[in-house]
Design a protein around this motif. Sequence first.
Motif, PDB file in Angstrom:
ATOM      1  N   ASP A  18       0.839  -1.186   0.000  1.00  0.00           N
ATOM      2  CA  ASP A  18       0.000   0.000   0.000  1.00  0.00           C
ATOM      3  C   ASP A  18       0.881   1.245   0.000  1.00  0.00           C
ATOM      4  O   ASP A  18       1.917   1.289   0.674  1.00  0.00           O
ATOM      5  CB  ASP A  18      -0.899  -0.010   1.243  1.00  0.00           C
ATOM      6  N   ARG A  19       0.465   2.257  -0.751  1.00  0.00           N
ATOM      7  CA  ARG A  19       1.301   3.456  -0.900  1.00  0.00           C
ATOM      8  C   ARG A  19       1.600   4.106   0.452  1.00  0.00           C
ATOM      9  O   ARG A  19       2.721   4.563   0.687  1.00  0.00           O
ATOM     10  CB  ARG A  19       0.630   4.459  -1.836  1.00  0.00           C
ATOM     11  N   ASN A  20       0.600   4.152   1.332  1.00  0.00           N
ATOM     12  CA  ASN A  20       0.837   4.749   2.648  1.00  0.00           C
ATOM     13  C   ASN A  20       1.937   4.005   3.403  1.00  0.00           C
ATOM     14  O   ASN A  20       2.779   4.620   4.060  1.00  0.00           O
ATOM     15  CB  ASN A  20      -0.446   4.737   3.484  1.00  0.00           C
ATOM     16  N   VAL A  21       1.916   2.662   3.319  1.00  0.00           N
ATOM     17  CA  VAL A  21       2.938   1.862   3.997  1.00  0.00           C
ATOM     18  C   VAL A  21       4.317   2.181   3.425  1.00  0.00           C
ATOM     19  O   VAL A  21       5.281   2.414   4.174  1.00  0.00           O
ATOM     20  CB  VAL A  21       2.631   0.357   3.853  1.00  0.00           C
ATOM     21  N   GLU A  22       4.424   2.224   2.107  1.00  0.00           N
ATOM     22  CA  GLU A  22       5.718   2.478   1.476  1.00  0.00           C
ATOM     23  C   GLU A  22       6.241   3.877   1.804  1.00  0.00           C
ATOM     24  O   GLU A  22       7.402   4.045   2.181  1.00  0.00           O
ATOM     25  CB  GLU A  22       5.604   2.297  -0.037  1.00  0.00           C
ATOM     26  N   VAL A  23       5.380   4.862   1.672  1.00  0.00           N
ATOM     27  CA  VAL A  23       5.819   6.241   1.902  1.00  0.00           C
ATOM     28  C   VAL A  23       6.218   6.456   3.356  1.00  0.00           C
ATOM     29  O   VAL A  23       7.268   7.040   3.652  1.00  0.00           O
ATOM     30  CB  VAL A  23       4.707   7.236   1.496  1.00  0.00           C
ATOM     31  N   ILE A  24       5.393   5.966   4.295  1.00  0.00           N
ATOM     32  CA  ILE A  24       5.673   6.206   5.714  1.00  0.00           C
ATOM     33  C   ILE A  24       6.939   5.481   6.149  1.00  0.00           C
ATOM     34  O   ILE A  24       7.789   6.052   6.847  1.00  0.00           O
ATOM     35  CB  ILE A  24       4.461   5.798   6.569  1.00  0.00           C
TER      36      ILE A  24
END
Length: 337
Positions: free
Chosen positions: A217-223
């Motif tokens: 998930d993009r949120n997981v990768e970015v954070i």
Amino acid sequence: MRAVEILMIVSIVMQVVAMVIALFLVNKTKFRALWICCIISLMLLSVERYLQLEIFAGEQVSELGFAWVGIIASLSFSICVVCAYLLVKHADRVTEQRRVLENRLLTAVLRTEEQSRASFSRELHDGLGPLLSSAKMSLSALQRASLSENDKAVLQSSSAVIDEAIRSLREISNNLSPRILNDFGLARGIDRFVDRLGVVRQANVEFRSTIGDKRYDRNVEVILYRVVCELINNSIKHAECKQIRLSLAEQDGCLVLDYSDDGKGFDLSEVEDMGMGLSNIRSRVSTLNGKLKIVTYPGAGVRVKVVVPIDGAVVNVESILEQGQNVKRRRNGRRRG
């Protein structure tokens, strides 16, 4: 007067005082039913103690009446316990709702921040970048003209400054919104960040991973990418370390980030509320329903472990925090095998 009678009198006085306090709380809180039941129970208990005193004094007391007082007092206390249970459940629901709301709010803030970063990065790359490139081409055209040695030196100096500006612009744009992270995923994004540290870094960074090019998930990768950047920057800036070790792996339905350095460490209780981005890291991890554990002591380096559930997995994150992990080594961001 016997000791038991004295204790009964003391008990009656204490119950009356408790009734007065409960009466005061009836209009001060929203949970009136609980306090009313407490008042009734305390009043009946006082009556029961009084009747027992009468019995000790040799007075005749109706056994049926005494039994009814005890039964109603027991029922009232049972209702109090039920009301207290419902109150605790209500408080738990309110706490959970507040936590969910805070996570949603923080997630929205982080998402807005990333969108702003991406927008600003595009503006820099697509707006200012072409202008600098045009200036570079114009200077290159001038260098072919017949100019004095002094003018040529000025043009060369100006061209070098523009080259440096273009490199800085690319670096700033990439830091704001790393394209490699967006295009190829978390492991490659961290790998590239480690490579970009290059000769300017003061510590050797060792990166290990077993997730390959798998996307999340993009949120997981970015954070997690931002967490890694924050940790490495903190180690280089504050820890005076020589070695940084970083690993990334999947374990029991979670992404596990394990980070350590050999720096000077710190007193966690003193630093937690004073900066170094630790509170920011905790907030970011909490939006993913993850857990963060920091172990550090003055002179002993720092160890940070982050565990984040993925794909909606229901797992015991706390147990994974305590477990070890075996991951394949990637030294200095370079893959092996």
